[in-house]
Design an enzyme around this catalytic site. Structure first.
Site, PDB file in Angstrom:
ATOM      1  N   LYS A   1     -26.088  43.098 -94.387  1.00  0.00           N
ATOM      2  CA  LYS A   1     -26.611  44.363 -94.923  1.00  0.00           C
ATOM      3  C   LYS A   1     -26.018  44.684 -96.300  1.00  0.00           C
ATOM      4  O   LYS A   1     -26.734  45.058 -97.210  1.00  0.00           O
ATOM      5  CB  LYS A   1     -26.290  45.540 -93.975  1.00  0.00           C
ATOM      6  CG  LYS A   1     -26.893  45.416 -92.592  1.00  0.00           C
ATOM      7  CD  LYS A   1     -26.742  46.713 -91.795  1.00  0.00           C
ATOM      8  CE  LYS A   1     -25.313  47.039 -91.374  1.00  0.00           C
ATOM      9  NZ  LYS A   1     -24.730  46.114 -90.395  1.00  0.00           N
TER      10      LYS A   1
ATOM     11  N   ARG B   1     -26.829  54.688 -86.821  1.00  0.00           N
ATOM     12  CA  ARG B   1     -26.354  53.736 -85.817  1.00  0.00           C
ATOM     13  C   ARG B   1     -26.593  54.246 -84.397  1.00  0.00           C
ATOM     14  O   ARG B   1     -26.249  53.542 -83.448  1.00  0.00           O
ATOM     15  CB  ARG B   1     -24.861  53.508 -86.000  1.00  0.00           C
ATOM     16  CG  ARG B   1     -24.509  52.297 -86.881  1.00  0.00           C
ATOM     17  CD  ARG B   1     -23.013  52.283 -87.028  1.00  0.00           C
ATOM     18  NE  ARG B   1     -22.431  50.988 -87.246  1.00  0.00           N
ATOM     19  CZ  ARG B   1     -22.082  50.503 -88.436  1.00  0.00           C
ATOM     20  NH1 ARG B   1     -22.340  51.179 -89.526  1.00  0.00           N
ATOM     21  NH2 ARG B   1     -21.474  49.335 -88.517  1.00  0.00           N
TER      22      ARG B   1
ATOM     23  N   ARG C   1     -10.305  42.370 -93.832  1.00  0.00           N
ATOM     24  CA  ARG C   1     -10.805  43.622 -93.233  1.00  0.00           C
ATOM     25  C   ARG C   1     -10.284  43.713 -91.806  1.00  0.00           C
ATOM     26  O   ARG C   1     -10.495  42.818 -90.991  1.00  0.00           O
ATOM     27  CB  ARG C   1     -12.340  43.616 -93.267  1.00  0.00           C
ATOM     28  CG  ARG C   1     -12.911  44.959 -93.621  1.00  0.00           C
ATOM     29  CD  ARG C   1     -14.403  44.889 -93.670  1.00  0.00           C
ATOM     30  NE  ARG C   1     -14.977  45.489 -92.483  1.00  0.00           N
ATOM     31  CZ  ARG C   1     -16.231  45.875 -92.372  1.00  0.00           C
ATOM     32  NH1 ARG C   1     -17.057  45.699 -93.383  1.00  0.00           N
ATOM     33  NH2 ARG C   1     -16.684  46.417 -91.269  1.00  0.00           N
TER      34      ARG C   1
ATOM     35  N   ARG D   1     -17.485  45.636 -81.450  1.00  0.00           N
ATOM     36  CA  ARG D   1     -18.510  46.149 -82.369  1.00  0.00           C
ATOM     37  C   ARG D   1     -19.895  45.606 -82.000  1.00  0.00           C
ATOM     38  O   ARG D   1     -20.887  46.324 -82.096  1.00  0.00           O
ATOM     39  CB  ARG D   1     -18.154  45.783 -83.818  1.00  0.00           C
ATOM     40  CG  ARG D   1     -17.001  46.637 -84.344  1.00  0.00           C
ATOM     41  CD  ARG D   1     -16.290  46.000 -85.519  1.00  0.00           C
ATOM     42  NE  ARG D   1     -17.113  45.812 -86.670  1.00  0.00           N
ATOM     43  CZ  ARG D   1     -16.921  44.849 -87.571  1.00  0.00           C
ATOM     44  NH1 ARG D   1     -15.931  43.969 -87.424  1.00  0.00           N
ATOM     45  NH2 ARG D   1     -17.698  44.766 -88.609  1.00  0.00           N
TER      46      ARG D   1
ATOM     47  N   ARG E   1     -15.262  36.290 -92.693  1.00  0.00           N
ATOM     48  CA  ARG E   1     -15.056  37.436 -93.601  1.00  0.00           C
ATOM     49  C   ARG E   1     -13.670  38.027 -93.397  1.00  0.00           C
ATOM     50  O   ARG E   1     -12.996  38.397 -94.346  1.00  0.00           O
ATOM     51  CB  ARG E   1     -16.149  38.487 -93.372  1.00  0.00           C
ATOM     52  CG  ARG E   1     -16.067  39.662 -94.342  1.00  0.00           C
ATOM     53  CD  ARG E   1     -17.261  40.574 -94.227  1.00  0.00           C
ATOM     54  NE  ARG E   1     -17.135  41.476 -93.092  1.00  0.00           N
ATOM     55  CZ  ARG E   1     -18.088  42.338 -92.708  1.00  0.00           C
ATOM     56  NH1 ARG E   1     -19.232  42.389 -93.358  1.00  0.00           N
ATOM     57  NH2 ARG E   1     -17.904  43.134 -91.683  1.00  0.00           N
TER      58      ARG E   1
HETATM   59  P1  AMP Z   1     -19.613  48.901 -91.408  1.00  0.00           P
HETATM   60  O1  AMP Z   1     -18.890  48.640 -92.673  1.00  0.00           O
HETATM   61  O2  AMP Z   1     -20.998  49.489 -91.630  1.00  0.00           O
HETATM   62  O3  AMP Z   1     -19.675  47.696 -90.508  1.00  0.00           O
HETATM   63  O4  AMP Z   1     -18.801  50.024 -90.623  1.00  0.00           O
HETATM   64  C1  AMP Z   1     -17.471  49.807 -90.194  1.00  0.00           C
HETATM   65  C2  AMP Z   1     -17.100  50.821 -89.131  1.00  0.00           C
HETATM   66  O5  AMP Z   1     -17.231  52.150 -89.638  1.00  0.00           O
HETATM   67  C3  AMP Z   1     -17.970  50.803 -87.872  1.00  0.00           C
HETATM   68  O6  AMP Z   1     -17.545  49.817 -86.945  1.00  0.00           O
HETATM   69  C4  AMP Z   1     -17.779  52.220 -87.354  1.00  0.00           C
HETATM   70  O7  AMP Z   1     -16.513  52.377 -86.722  1.00  0.00           O
HETATM   71  C5  AMP Z   1     -17.721  53.038 -88.638  1.00  0.00           C
HETATM   72  N1  AMP Z   1     -19.077  53.486 -89.048  1.00  0.00           N
HETATM   73  C6  AMP Z   1     -19.769  53.107 -90.160  1.00  0.00           C
HETATM   74  N2  AMP Z   1     -20.974  53.697 -90.201  1.00  0.00           N
HETATM   75  C7  AMP Z   1     -21.056  54.471 -89.093  1.00  0.00           C
HETATM   76  C8  AMP Z   1     -22.070  55.307 -88.545  1.00  0.00           C
HETATM   77  N3  AMP Z   1     -23.258  55.470 -89.141  1.00  0.00           N
HETATM   78  N4  AMP Z   1     -21.788  55.948 -87.375  1.00  0.00           N
HETATM   79  C9  AMP Z   1     -20.613  55.803 -86.760  1.00  0.00           C
HETATM   80  N5  AMP Z   1     -19.629  55.019 -87.196  1.00  0.00           N
HETATM   81  C10 AMP Z   1     -19.835  54.344 -88.356  1.00  0.00           C
END
Ligand code: AMP
Length: 189
Positions: free
Chosen positions: A14, A89, A134, A145, A128
């Site tokens: 993404k 999400r 990360r 996740r 990654r």
């Molecule tokens: P990402 O970088 O999009 O993979 O997000 C990393 C982490 O941030 C996720 O595993 C969630 O813990 C939190 N997070 C990001 N976006 C959301 C969202 N829209 N709703 C809830 N938690 C989020």
């Protein structure tokens, strides 16, 4: 405005494809994950709250996320459109996004579902994690996740199909090939 949702499991690409969409279409980018990581880095209260959830591979509560999203969205002036990366999400977030856009005379133009097989997602995320450090890209948290994705996030596929804006994108192949499919899907709208 061109309002694009880039959707997919963790590791589906993404972020990478969002950058290209931003460059080509000149729209603003909201990555909720990036917003939260910046808050953590800056040591804010929000960052402290978010860290607990992120490290556990869990989602941040909907009400908090929805407020953050609206304030980032409203910070864009004279925007040609927005790409939503990592949001929504949950069904509650999708409903809130619809309402937030409607009150601003807007709607989701297209939802791009980047579809990648599970074993490939796992391999990409582990790689990654080794490269970027990360904290949530370790095997145990990745599994959580992916579980959260299947239980709470993937129901959005049917939700957006009903909204009539769903587009499936095969997320395996070259980055250029995937991007070409994305552009076709966006330009269909
Ligand atoms: P990402 O970088 O999009 O993979 O997000 C990393 C982490 O941030 C996720 O595993 C969630 O813990 C939190 N997070 C990001 N976006 C959301 C969202 N829209 N709703 C809830 N938690 C989020």
């Amino acid at each position: 405005m061109l309002n694009v949702i880039i959707f997919g499991a963790p590791g589906s690409g993404k972020g990478t494809q969002s950058e290209r969409i931003v460059a080509k279409y000149g729209i603003n980018h909201i990555s909720t994950g990036d917003v939260l990581r910046a808050e953590i880095k800056n040591g804010t209260e929000l960052g402290k709250t978010a860290k607990g959830y992120i490290d556990q591979g869990q989602l941040i509560p909907d009400t908090l996320m929805i407020d953050i999203l609206a304030s980032v969205f409203d910070s864009f002036k004279d925007s040609k459109g927005v790409i939503f990366d990592g949001f929504p999400r949950t069904i509650a977030q999708a409903e809130a996004l619809k309402e937030m856009l409607a009150t601003r005379g807007q709607a989701v133009s297209v939802m791009l579902d980047l579809d990648v097989a599970e074993d490939e997602l796992m391999a990409r995320l582990i790689k990654r994690g080794l490269e970027s450090g990360r904290a949530d890209d370790n095997e145990e948290t990745i599994k959580k996740r992916l579980f959260v994705y299947h239980s709470q996030t993937s129901p959005l596929i049917d939700w957006y199909k009903k909204e009539g804006v769903y587009q499936h994108i095969t997320g395996l192949g070259t980055m250029d090939g995937i991007f070409a499919d994305i552009c076709k899907a966006i330009e269909k709208e």
